[in-house]
Enzyme design. Structure first.
Site, mmCIF file in Angstrom:
data_model
loop_
_atom_site.group_PDB
_atom_site.id
_atom_site.type_symbol
_atom_site.label_atom_id
_atom_site.label_comp_id
_atom_site.label_asym_id
_atom_site.label_seq_id
_atom_site.Cartn_x
_atom_site.Cartn_y
_atom_site.Cartn_z
ATOM 1 C CE LYS A 94 6.058 1.203 4.108
ATOM 2 N NZ LYS A 94 6.010 -0.031 4.573
ATOM 3 C CG ASP A 119 8.561 -0.513 1.960
ATOM 4 O OD1 ASP A 119 8.232 -1.405 2.811
ATOM 5 O OD2 ASP A 119 8.197 -0.478 0.803
ATOM 6 N N GLY A 139 10.775 -11.799 -6.385
ATOM 7 C CA GLY A 139 11.573 -10.800 -5.679
ATOM 8 C C GLY A 139 12.982 -11.221 -5.754
ATOM 9 C CG PHE A 140 16.155 -9.463 -7.231
ATOM 10 C CD1 PHE A 140 15.210 -8.532 -7.702
ATOM 11 C CD2 PHE A 140 17.356 -8.908 -7.360
ATOM 12 C CE1 PHE A 140 15.528 -7.522 -8.416
ATOM 13 C CE2 PHE A 140 17.954 -7.621 -8.005
ATOM 14 C CZ PHE A 140 16.787 -6.873 -8.343
ATOM 15 N N GLY A 141 15.042 -8.774 -3.627
ATOM 16 C CA GLY A 141 15.699 -7.784 -2.664
ATOM 17 C C GLY A 141 15.844 -8.390 -1.420
ATOM 18 C CG ASN A 142 16.629 -6.706 3.158
ATOM 19 O OD1 ASN A 142 15.667 -6.556 4.067
ATOM 20 N ND2 ASN A 142 18.031 -6.905 3.707
ATOM 21 C CB VAL A 143 11.893 -8.759 1.653
ATOM 22 C CG1 VAL A 143 10.920 -9.831 2.295
ATOM 23 C CG2 VAL A 143 11.824 -7.642 2.612
ATOM 24 C CB ALA A 144 13.418 -12.086 -2.209
ATOM 25 C CD1 TRP A 145 20.414 -12.427 0.649
ATOM 26 C CD2 TRP A 145 19.947 -11.166 2.246
ATOM 27 N NE1 TRP A 145 21.640 -12.417 1.494
ATOM 28 C CE2 TRP A 145 21.336 -11.861 2.637
ATOM 29 C CE3 TRP A 145 19.322 -10.453 3.386
ATOM 30 C CZ2 TRP A 145 21.943 -11.499 3.592
ATOM 31 C CZ3 TRP A 145 19.994 -10.406 4.425
ATOM 32 C CH2 TRP A 145 21.275 -10.682 4.640
#
Ligand code: 2IT
Length: 445
Positions: A124, A164, A235-241
């Site tokens: 990471k 990330d 959340g509202f980023g790429n993953v949440a999307w």
């Protein structure tokens, strides 16, 4: 194995690295019984060797802001373990980034990548640089300065970073561009790249899609499907999307998303152009969800609130570590939640997980649920090595199969006597056994 002694030693050697201690402790507690059945692992001190990263590269990143002033940030790459394959894992740009967070993420990544069945070690990286409110030119100059130092530690068979929190396709593009300029080689040494220069179809969606494939498997065991279930997402980023998109496609109704500023409740469900709007919110670079409620009349914005006191069937935390604490868990339990699928890495505190397990809530940990992201990164590496690009359908099929396999591993290693599955135990033991055997098989190095 004397867990208390090992943790004590870890705390003595690395004082104050609380997230790192938390992640290691959680894993050791769940693997102890299994580990103690393998004297050859104990003799080879596999646990002691696994919990320390192979190395941590720490550097200074100096860059010039739009006013022409120099700025100084920290840069990190923790190459945790390469027993199974080249170091692999994301890069995080967020003000909270420090060595402890990099080490906990690297440790989790090592076990997660083992679960994918693909040949990837764990790593990471990141910086305390905050992209919030920065101009595009500032973000590009920062990414270039970051890679100017890190490039010499990377390579397609050595260490392959990805995105990330705070690092999406744009930042990956800037970093890979600089990497390519310095090495003069098109090796694809980054995943999550743009589709015109070696990126894989579906990588953007993969973490969220994979998570929902995993949730489907969890529900299938109980004789249920996700259709018509209500879902809370944070959340509202790429993953949440990706999670909202797939949940909606499968017939569920997602009623929340959230940001650092508060929570959006949309009882009509987040579907259609509302999902596309999440990308706009993210691209604005302001790190807020409040504008959603201005745009869509069906929604209400609750400042400084989390989405965990709303009556839903399924909760899917997609924001960041320790976002869901005991108090939140109690609220969800009181609202009769039946399934919690952690998508953020270590999204739930230890106390929250214990509360879910004690109340027989189906809980699955991030390293299993979110592994579809890095798995699809692995598929991107394969396509790059073959100099080929697969169709979205091919990638999706492989991703789906990988998530089903991970669920099966959890069932195999986490089976309770009453027929239910302890997913924490299952994921930790399955990942650990694979890495442990890989370390053991390569001698004392
Ligand atoms: O936490 C994760 O698995 C990621 N940020 C993705 C890592 C990757 O290499 O795709």
């Amino acid at each position: 194995m004397d867990i208390n002694f090992i943790i004590q030693e870890l705390e003595r050697k690395h004082p104050g690295e609380v997230e790192y201690h938390q992640a290691v402790k959680e894993v050791l507690l769940s693997i102890a019984d299994t580990y103690n059945q393998y004297p050859e692992l104990i003799k080879a001190k596999i646990v002691e060797r696994l919990i320390e990263p192979d190395r941590a590269i720490i550097f200074k990143v100096v860059w010039i802001d739009d006013k022409g002033d120099p700025q100084v940030n920290m840069g990190y790459r923790v190459q945790f373990n390469n027993a199974i394959g080249p170091y692999k894992g994301g890069i995080r740009f967020h003000a909270t980034v420090n060595l402890s967070i990099m080490k906990f993420l690297g440790f989790e990544q090592t076990l997660k990548n083992a679960l994918t069945s693909l040949p990837m070690g764990g790593a990471k990286g990141g910086s305390d640089f905050s992209p919030k409110g920065k101009s595009d030119a500032e973000i590009m100059r920062f990414c270039q300065a970051f890679i100017l130092e890190l490039w010499k530690h990377l390579g397609p068979d050595t260490d392959v970073p990805a995105g990330d929190i705070g690092v999406g396709a744009k930042e990956v593009g800037y970093m890979y561009g600089m990497y390519k300029k310095l090495t003069n080689r098109c090796t694809g040494t980054f995943t999550g790249k743009g589709l015109t220069f070696g990126g894989s179809l579906l990588r953007a969606e993969a973490t969220g899609y994979g998570a929902l494939y995993f949730v489907e498997e969890m529900l299938k065991r109980r004789g249920e499907t996700i259709k018509d279930k209500t879902v809370a997402v944070s959340g509202f980023g790429n993953v949440a999307w990706g999670a909202v998109k797939k949940a909606t496609e499968l017939g569920a109704k997602v009623v929340t998303i959230s940001g650092p500023d508060g929570c959006i409740l949309d009882p009509e469900g987040i579907s259609g152009d509302k999902i596309d709007y999440m990308l706009e919110l993210r691209a604005s670079g302001n790190d807020v969800v409040a504008p959603y409620a201005k745009k869509f009349a069906s929604a209400t914005f609750f400042p400084d609130k989390k989405p965990w006191d709303i009556k839903v069937d399924i909760a899917i935390p997609c924001a960041t570590q320790n976002e869901l604490n005991l108090e939140d868990a109690k609220k969800l339990i009181a609202c009769n939640v039946t399934c919690v699928a952690e998508v953020s890495n270590m999204g739930c505190t230890t106390e929250a997980i214990d509360a879910f397990l004690e109340n027989n809530i189906n809980f699955a940990p991030g390293k299993a649920v979110n592994a579809g992201g890095v798995a699809t990164s692995g598929l991107e590496m394969t396509q790059n090595a073959q100099h080929l690009a697969w169709t979205a359908q091919e990638v999706d099929l492989k991703l789906h199969q990988i998530m089903k396999n991970i669920h099966q591993l959890c069932e195999k290693y986490g089976a309770n006597s009453d027929g239910t599955v302890n997913y924490v135990k299952g994921a930790n033991i399955a990942g650990f056994i694979k890495v442990a055997n890989a370390i053991l098989g390569q001698g004392i190095i």
